[in-house]
Design an enzyme around this catalytic site. Structure first.
Site, PDB file in Angstrom:
ATOM      1  N   ARG A  64       0.824  -1.217   0.000  1.00  0.00           N
ATOM      2  CA  ARG A  64       0.000   0.000   0.000  1.00  0.00           C
ATOM      3  C   ARG A  64       0.858   1.268   0.000  1.00  0.00           C
ATOM      4  O   ARG A  64       0.724   2.126  -0.869  1.00  0.00           O
ATOM      5  CB  ARG A  64      -0.927   0.020   1.229  1.00  0.00           C
ATOM      6  CG  ARG A  64      -2.104  -0.915   1.137  1.00  0.00           C
ATOM      7  CD  ARG A  64      -2.865  -0.913   2.442  1.00  0.00           C
ATOM      8  NE  ARG A  64      -2.079  -1.575   3.468  1.00  0.00           N
ATOM      9  CZ  ARG A  64      -2.240  -2.846   3.815  1.00  0.00           C
ATOM     10  NH1 ARG A  64      -3.169  -3.564   3.277  1.00  0.00           N
ATOM     11  NH2 ARG A  64      -1.465  -3.391   4.741  1.00  0.00           N
ATOM     12  N   ILE A  65       1.739   1.378   1.027  1.00  0.00           N
ATOM     13  CA  ILE A  65       2.518   2.620   1.159  1.00  0.00           C
ATOM     14  C   ILE A  65       3.564   2.718   0.045  1.00  0.00           C
ATOM     15  O   ILE A  65       3.688   3.754  -0.619  1.00  0.00           O
ATOM     16  CB  ILE A  65       3.175   2.703   2.554  1.00  0.00           C
ATOM     17  CG1 ILE A  65       2.099   2.731   3.644  1.00  0.00           C
ATOM     18  CG2 ILE A  65       4.080   3.937   2.649  1.00  0.00           C
ATOM     19  CD1 ILE A  65       2.614   2.559   5.069  1.00  0.00           C
ATOM     20  N   ASP A 117       9.991  -6.498  -4.186  1.00  0.00           N
ATOM     21  CA  ASP A 117       9.078  -7.121  -3.230  1.00  0.00           C
ATOM     22  C   ASP A 117       9.263  -8.621  -3.312  1.00  0.00           C
ATOM     23  O   ASP A 117       9.866  -9.117  -4.268  1.00  0.00           O
ATOM     24  CB  ASP A 117       7.611  -6.728  -3.568  1.00  0.00           C
ATOM     25  CG  ASP A 117       6.683  -6.856  -2.370  1.00  0.00           C
ATOM     26  OD1 ASP A 117       6.522  -7.981  -1.864  1.00  0.00           O
ATOM     27  OD2 ASP A 117       6.097  -5.841  -1.947  1.00  0.00           O
ATOM     28  N   GLU A 153      12.312   2.514  21.046  1.00  0.00           N
ATOM     29  CA  GLU A 153      11.648   3.821  20.967  1.00  0.00           C
ATOM     30  C   GLU A 153      11.174   4.254  22.347  1.00  0.00           C
ATOM     31  O   GLU A 153      10.524   3.464  23.028  1.00  0.00           O
ATOM     32  CB  GLU A 153      10.473   3.730  19.989  1.00  0.00           C
ATOM     33  CG  GLU A 153      10.971   3.499  18.568  1.00  0.00           C
ATOM     34  CD  GLU A 153       9.884   3.503  17.504  1.00  0.00           C
ATOM     35  OE1 GLU A 153       8.704   3.676  17.864  1.00  0.00           O
ATOM     36  OE2 GLU A 153      10.212   3.331  16.336  1.00  0.00           O
ATOM     37  N   HIS A 187       8.727   8.683  15.187  1.00  0.00           N
ATOM     38  CA  HIS A 187       7.641   7.774  14.787  1.00  0.00           C
ATOM     39  C   HIS A 187       6.326   8.536  14.554  1.00  0.00           C
ATOM     40  O   HIS A 187       5.297   8.229  15.175  1.00  0.00           O
ATOM     41  CB  HIS A 187       7.440   6.658  15.831  1.00  0.00           C
ATOM     42  CG  HIS A 187       6.790   5.429  15.253  1.00  0.00           C
ATOM     43  ND1 HIS A 187       7.087   4.157  15.666  1.00  0.00           N
ATOM     44  CD2 HIS A 187       5.851   5.292  14.279  1.00  0.00           C
ATOM     45  CE1 HIS A 187       6.351   3.292  14.994  1.00  0.00           C
ATOM     46  NE2 HIS A 187       5.591   3.954  14.141  1.00  0.00           N
TER      47      HIS A 187
HETATM   48  P1  NAD Z   1       1.619  -3.740   2.991  1.00  0.00           P
HETATM   49  O1  NAD Z   1       1.331  -5.047   3.655  1.00  0.00           O
HETATM   50  O2  NAD Z   1       0.598  -3.156   2.078  1.00  0.00           O
HETATM   51  O3  NAD Z   1       3.016  -3.841   2.195  1.00  0.00           O
HETATM   52  C1  NAD Z   1       4.132  -4.482   2.688  1.00  0.00           C
HETATM   53  C2  NAD Z   1       4.853  -5.124   1.499  1.00  0.00           C
HETATM   54  O4  NAD Z   1       6.098  -5.650   1.960  1.00  0.00           O
HETATM   55  C3  NAD Z   1       4.071  -6.310   0.873  1.00  0.00           C
HETATM   56  O5  NAD Z   1       3.878  -6.089  -0.504  1.00  0.00           O
HETATM   57  C4  NAD Z   1       4.966  -7.507   1.157  1.00  0.00           C
HETATM   58  O6  NAD Z   1       4.908  -8.510   0.159  1.00  0.00           O
HETATM   59  C5  NAD Z   1       6.334  -6.844   1.227  1.00  0.00           C
HETATM   60  N1  NAD Z   1       7.356  -7.658   1.879  1.00  0.00           N
HETATM   61  C6  NAD Z   1       7.239  -8.489   2.931  1.00  0.00           C
HETATM   62  N2  NAD Z   1       8.427  -9.060   3.205  1.00  0.00           N
HETATM   63  C7  NAD Z   1       9.317  -8.578   2.307  1.00  0.00           C
HETATM   64  C8  NAD Z   1      10.705  -8.787   2.067  1.00  0.00           C
HETATM   65  N3  NAD Z   1      11.430  -9.604   2.825  1.00  0.00           N
HETATM   66  N4  NAD Z   1      11.266  -8.117   1.043  1.00  0.00           N
HETATM   67  C9  NAD Z   1      10.551  -7.274   0.265  1.00  0.00           C
HETATM   68  N5  NAD Z   1       9.234  -7.045   0.428  1.00  0.00           N
HETATM   69  C10 NAD Z   1       8.629  -7.684   1.440  1.00  0.00           C
HETATM   70  O7  NAD Z   1       1.964  -2.737   4.190  1.00  0.00           O
HETATM   71  P2  NAD Z   1       1.900  -1.128   4.165  1.00  0.00           P
HETATM   72  O8  NAD Z   1       0.527  -0.675   4.513  1.00  0.00           O
HETATM   73  O9  NAD Z   1       2.523  -0.638   2.912  1.00  0.00           O
HETATM   74  O10 NAD Z   1       2.820  -0.796   5.415  1.00  0.00           O
HETATM   75  C11 NAD Z   1       4.215  -1.155   5.430  1.00  0.00           C
HETATM   76  C12 NAD Z   1       4.783  -1.001   6.843  1.00  0.00           C
HETATM   77  O11 NAD Z   1       4.785   0.375   7.199  1.00  0.00           O
HETATM   78  C13 NAD Z   1       3.917  -1.653   7.929  1.00  0.00           C
HETATM   79  O12 NAD Z   1       4.246  -3.005   8.120  1.00  0.00           O
HETATM   80  C14 NAD Z   1       4.239  -0.844   9.157  1.00  0.00           C
HETATM   81  O13 NAD Z   1       5.233  -1.500   9.907  1.00  0.00           O
HETATM   82  C15 NAD Z   1       4.806   0.469   8.612  1.00  0.00           C
HETATM   83  N6  NAD Z   1       4.021   1.656   9.030  1.00  0.00           N
HETATM   84  C16 NAD Z   1       4.670   2.638   9.735  1.00  0.00           C
HETATM   85  C17 NAD Z   1       3.976   3.781  10.146  1.00  0.00           C
HETATM   86  C18 NAD Z   1       4.676   4.906  10.894  1.00  0.00           C
HETATM   87  O14 NAD Z   1       4.008   5.706  11.554  1.00  0.00           O
HETATM   88  N7  NAD Z   1       5.982   5.039  10.788  1.00  0.00           N
HETATM   89  C19 NAD Z   1       2.611   3.888   9.864  1.00  0.00           C
HETATM   90  C20 NAD Z   1       1.979   2.879   9.130  1.00  0.00           C
HETATM   91  C21 NAD Z   1       2.706   1.769   8.721  1.00  0.00           C
END
Ligand code: NAD
Length: 302
Positions: free
Chosen positions: A148-149, A168, A257, A275
């Site tokens: 997503r992000i 990915d 943290e 964060h």
């Molecule tokens: P998502 O599940 O949509 O995407 C994560 C992607 O990572 C997936 O496509 C998955 O296949 C891939 N992935 C998993 N293992 C992998 C690897 N070893 N190598 C490469 N790719 C791999 O998640 P998202 O919504 O995009 O969020 C990503 C992360 O962002 C979350 O897990 C969370 O920890 C973090 N996040 C941080 C904040 C913040 O405030 N800093 C806020 C929201 C989310």
């Protein structure tokens, strides 16, 4: 229905819950207090804190659902909850925009050295010549984790006319095509990118995924951004690479943290935020409302 909110939830989310249940709020509880507090509630709602461990789940004798206002579930023992038939819900979409925009806030702060410019000016120093920046236009952005992000970030990067590389572990070819990103191996991404940003969950397979070896193959001066989870970059290896002038970094997340003891606080070429990538009014409101609806729905199916 009785719901215990264990971390500050947007008032709109609390309002939705109160339409359907008796709601109590209790923040910043230590585990001992938490263990005493949870019995009798049908659901608990958390954010990145507190930790809902096996012990907490066992103490919560009436628990049917756990809600996480946010994405990462690493503070919840999801497997154990499932084994006890307790539903776990989160709000994966709510912070996508907020985190993607924060990555660009960090990147632009870094390439224009805004924190240093601001500090120098307040100290009465006009250091214009030392503040030569870099454009994003035409540069290569490597996105690790194209979910997503990561993929939303790719869309924004097109506005800056950047070259976008994506890596990915799942098939991302369709999404990459829509975004205009090139799918590459991790090694190619590390070698070719001017800026590298991490968007993977914290898993055993992603812990220390950026360490000495990966840092050594990055371009000299590349900027590494982490807004996903601390622990994905090995902080000792990063500190060494920063002090050697090999890379630059911008971090929103840390192994511990707050990172009060971390040498990264005094490292050169780094921008830090506490964060806050998901901390916008809009993201918090979306997460609060979404988790409230999901918890009400989960409880109503029991
Ligand atoms: P998502 O599940 O949509 O995407 C994560 C992607 O990572 C997936 O496509 C998955 O296949 C891939 N992935 C998993 N293992 C992998 C690897 N070893 N190598 C490469 N790719 C791999 O998640 P998202 O919504 O995009 O969020 C990503 C992360 O962002 C979350 O897990 C969370 O920890 C973090 N996040 C941080 C904040 C913040 O405030 N800093 C806020 C929201 C989310």
């Amino acid at each position: 229905m009785k719901i215990l909110v264990l971390a500050k939830l947007h008032p709109e989310g609390v309002r939705v819950l109160r339409e359907h249940a008796e709601v109590e709020e209790a923040y910043d509880l230590e585990e001992e207090e938490l263990l005493k507090r949870v019995p009798g509630y049908d659901a608990v709602i958390v954010r990145s804190k507190p930790r809902i461990t096996q012990k907490v789940i066992d103490a919560a004798t009436d628990l049917k659902a756990i809600g996480r206002a946010g994405v990462g579930l690493d503070n919840i023992d999801v497997e154990y909850a499932k084994s006890r038939h307790i539903k776990v819900v989160n709000t994966p979409e709510a912070s996508t925009e907020s985190v993607a925009e924060h990555v660009f806030a960090l990147l632009l702060s870094k390439v224009r050295d805004i924190p240093r410019a601001d500090q120098a000016l307040r100290e009465g120093k006009w250091i214009k010549k030392q503040l030569m920046g870099q454009e994003l236009f035409g540069k290569t952005l490597g996105i690790i984790g194209f979910g997503r992000i990561g993929s939303r970030l790719g869309e924004i990067a097109q506005g800056f006319k950047m070259v976008v590389l994506a890596y990915d572990v799942i098939d991302i070819s369709q999404r990459a095509l829509e975004v205009g990103a090139e799918v590459v191996t991790l090694e190619t991404l590390l070698q070719k990118s001017d800026f590298i940003t991490l968007h993977v969950p914290l898993l055993p397979s992603t812990r220390d995924m950026i360490s000495e070896k990966e840092l050594s193959i990055m371009k000299t001066g590349a900027i590494l951004i982490n807004t996903s989870r601390g622990g994905i970059i090995n902080e000792k290896a990063l500190f060494a690479a920063l002090t050697a002038g090999k890379v630059q970094a911008a971090l929103d997340v840390f192994e511990q943290e707050p990172p009060t003891e971390s040498p990264l606080l005094t490292a050169p070429a780094i921008v830090l935020t506490p964060h806050i990538a998901g901390s916008t009014e809009e993201a918090q409101e979306k997460a609060g409302i979404e988790v409230a609806h999901k918890i009400v729905e989960a409880l109503s199916t029991f």
